[in-house]
Write a protein that holds these residues in place. Structure first.
Motif, mmCIF file in Angstrom:
data_model
loop_
_atom_site.group_PDB
_atom_site.id
_atom_site.type_symbol
_atom_site.label_atom_id
_atom_site.label_comp_id
_atom_site.label_asym_id
_atom_site.label_seq_id
_atom_site.Cartn_x
_atom_site.Cartn_y
_atom_site.Cartn_z
ATOM 1 N N PRO A 99 0.809 -1.217 0.000
ATOM 2 C CA PRO A 99 0.000 0.000 0.000
ATOM 3 C C PRO A 99 0.845 1.271 0.000
ATOM 4 O O PRO A 99 0.478 2.265 -0.638
ATOM 5 C CB PRO A 99 -0.826 -0.099 1.285
ATOM 6 C CG PRO A 99 -0.849 -1.543 1.612
ATOM 7 C CD PRO A 99 0.427 -2.113 1.085
ATOM 8 N N ALA A 100 1.979 1.285 0.659
ATOM 9 C CA ALA A 100 2.827 2.473 0.702
ATOM 10 C C ALA A 100 3.328 2.805 -0.706
ATOM 11 O O ALA A 100 3.394 3.973 -1.101
ATOM 12 C CB ALA A 100 3.999 2.254 1.650
ATOM 13 N N ALA A 106 0.634 7.159 -6.534
ATOM 14 C CA ALA A 106 -0.555 7.986 -6.759
ATOM 15 C C ALA A 106 -0.271 9.454 -6.464
ATOM 16 O O ALA A 106 -0.693 10.343 -7.205
ATOM 17 C CB ALA A 106 -1.703 7.481 -5.892
ATOM 18 N N ILE A 107 0.457 9.719 -5.401
ATOM 19 C CA ILE A 107 0.710 11.120 -5.017
ATOM 20 C C ILE A 107 1.811 11.723 -5.880
ATOM 21 O O ILE A 107 1.646 12.827 -6.418
ATOM 22 C CB ILE A 107 1.069 11.205 -3.523
ATOM 23 C CG1 ILE A 107 -0.155 10.861 -2.681
ATOM 24 C CG2 ILE A 107 1.586 12.586 -3.162
ATOM 25 C CD1 ILE A 107 0.127 10.743 -1.207
ATOM 26 N N ASN A 108 2.935 11.042 -6.030
ATOM 27 C CA ASN A 108 4.099 11.634 -6.700
ATOM 28 C C ASN A 108 4.016 11.567 -8.229
ATOM 29 O O ASN A 108 4.344 12.539 -8.907
ATOM 30 C CB ASN A 108 5.378 10.985 -6.222
ATOM 31 C CG ASN A 108 5.643 11.276 -4.759
ATOM 32 O OD1 ASN A 108 5.240 12.318 -4.247
ATOM 33 N ND2 ASN A 108 6.307 10.352 -4.095
ATOM 34 N N VAL A 113 -4.219 14.014 -4.870
ATOM 35 C CA VAL A 113 -4.175 14.688 -3.580
ATOM 36 C C VAL A 113 -4.668 13.718 -2.525
ATOM 37 O O VAL A 113 -5.691 13.065 -2.681
ATOM 38 C CB VAL A 113 -5.059 15.958 -3.596
ATOM 39 C CG1 VAL A 113 -5.046 16.632 -2.242
ATOM 40 C CG2 VAL A 113 -4.602 16.900 -4.679
ATOM 41 N N TYR A 114 -3.919 13.701 -1.438
ATOM 42 C CA TYR A 114 -4.289 12.804 -0.345
ATOM 43 C C TYR A 114 -5.161 13.564 0.635
ATOM 44 O O TYR A 114 -4.760 14.556 1.209
ATOM 45 C CB TYR A 114 -3.021 12.283 0.347
ATOM 46 C CG TYR A 114 -3.287 11.299 1.460
ATOM 47 C CD1 TYR A 114 -3.755 10.031 1.188
ATOM 48 C CD2 TYR A 114 -3.051 11.648 2.793
ATOM 49 C CE1 TYR A 114 -3.983 9.128 2.208
ATOM 50 C CE2 TYR A 114 -3.283 10.750 3.812
ATOM 51 C CZ TYR A 114 -3.745 9.485 3.502
ATOM 52 O OH TYR A 114 -3.990 8.588 4.510
ATOM 53 N N LYS A 115 -6.390 13.124 0.807
ATOM 54 C CA LYS A 115 -7.309 13.739 1.761
ATOM 55 C C LYS A 115 -7.203 12.993 3.072
ATOM 56 O O LYS A 115 -6.979 11.799 3.095
ATOM 57 C CB LYS A 115 -8.750 13.681 1.252
ATOM 58 C CG LYS A 115 -8.982 14.407 -0.040
ATOM 59 C CD LYS A 115 -9.289 15.834 0.226
ATOM 60 C CE LYS A 115 -9.580 16.546 -1.094
ATOM 61 N NZ LYS A 115 -10.125 17.821 -0.957
ATOM 62 N N ASN A 116 -7.420 13.747 4.133
ATOM 63 C CA ASN A 116 -7.446 13.104 5.434
ATOM 64 C C ASN A 116 -8.646 12.173 5.492
ATOM 65 O O ASN A 116 -9.720 12.506 4.982
ATOM 66 C CB ASN A 116 -7.533 14.147 6.529
ATOM 67 C CG ASN A 116 -6.240 14.924 6.656
ATOM 68 O OD1 ASN A 116 -5.198 14.444 6.259
ATOM 69 N ND2 ASN A 116 -6.314 16.134 7.183
ATOM 70 N N PRO A 117 -8.491 11.080 6.127
ATOM 71 C CA PRO A 117 -9.613 10.155 6.190
ATOM 72 C C PRO A 117 -10.776 10.745 7.002
ATOM 73 O O PRO A 117 -10.586 11.538 7.905
ATOM 74 C CB PRO A 117 -9.036 8.926 6.879
ATOM 75 C CG PRO A 117 -7.746 9.324 7.447
ATOM 76 C CD PRO A 117 -7.317 10.586 6.793
ATOM 77 N N VAL A 118 -11.945 10.347 6.638
ATOM 78 C CA VAL A 118 -13.148 10.802 7.331
ATOM 79 C C VAL A 118 -13.258 10.037 8.629
ATOM 80 O O VAL A 118 -13.148 8.822 8.666
ATOM 81 C CB VAL A 118 -14.397 10.557 6.460
ATOM 82 C CG1 VAL A 118 -15.654 10.948 7.205
ATOM 83 C CG2 VAL A 118 -14.258 11.283 5.149
ATOM 84 N N MET A 119 -13.509 10.788 9.704
ATOM 85 C CA MET A 119 -13.650 10.172 11.024
ATOM 86 C C MET A 119 -15.134 10.029 11.333
ATOM 87 O O MET A 119 -15.890 10.993 11.255
ATOM 88 C CB MET A 119 -12.980 11.035 12.085
ATOM 89 C CG MET A 119 -11.480 11.193 11.893
ATOM 90 S SD MET A 119 -10.571 9.670 12.104
ATOM 91 C CE MET A 119 -10.656 9.461 13.814
ATOM 92 N N ILE A 120 -15.537 8.887 11.676
ATOM 93 C CA ILE A 120 -16.917 8.661 12.076
ATOM 94 C C ILE A 120 -16.935 8.584 13.590
ATOM 95 O O ILE A 120 -16.252 7.745 14.177
ATOM 96 C CB ILE A 120 -17.447 7.366 11.446
ATOM 97 C CG1 ILE A 120 -17.361 7.458 9.917
ATOM 98 C CG2 ILE A 120 -18.853 7.060 11.911
ATOM 99 C CD1 ILE A 120 -17.746 6.230 9.200
#
Length: 127
Positions: A99-100, A106-108, A113-120
């Motif tokens: 995954p890394a 994907a980013i480079n 753009v990497y979005k912060n994950p949604v917190m439930i």
């Protein structure tokens, strides 16, 4: 004298018959010897031909076995080379599946753009 002559006559006839019989025996012995020599020559020729055929067959089978062994060795080396290629590809797949690495590409490279994950929230008040 007639008795003596009569007695000598069978002896002469017997002696006269023995000479041709001896000659006939000698001729028969020569014929038998000639047949034996011919048989020896023929049997020697047949034995030589059979031996030559056997040696030829063994040499042909040896060449066939040598060819099969050479083909087997080439196949073994091709299999070993393909196994090395497969191991290298399997290592590359395991590296690319991480995954890394996917995130890095994907980013480079793709400029995502990497979005912060949604917190439930875990509380029941809906926040």
């Amino acid at each position: 004298m007639s008795a003596v002559q009569q007695e000598l006559r069978p002896r002469r006839e017997a002696w006269g018959q023995t000479v041709p019989r001896r000659e006939r025996d000698v001729r028969d012995a020569e014929r038998r010897a000639a047949r034996r020599r011919l048989w020896n020559r023929v049997s020697f020729a047949v034995c030589c031909m059979v031996s030559f055929a056997a040696v030829w067959w063994v040499a042909a089978k040896g060449a066939e076995i040598y060819e099969l062994n050479d083909y087997h060795a080439k196949l073994q080396s091709a299999i070993a080379a393909q196994q090395a290629v497969n191991a290298n590809l399997q290592m590359q797949v395991s590296e690319l599946e991480q995954p890394a690495h996917i995130l890095n590409v994907a980013i480079n490279k793709l400029h995502m753009v990497y979005k912060n994950p949604v917190m439930i929230p875990t509380q029941g008040n809906g926040e």
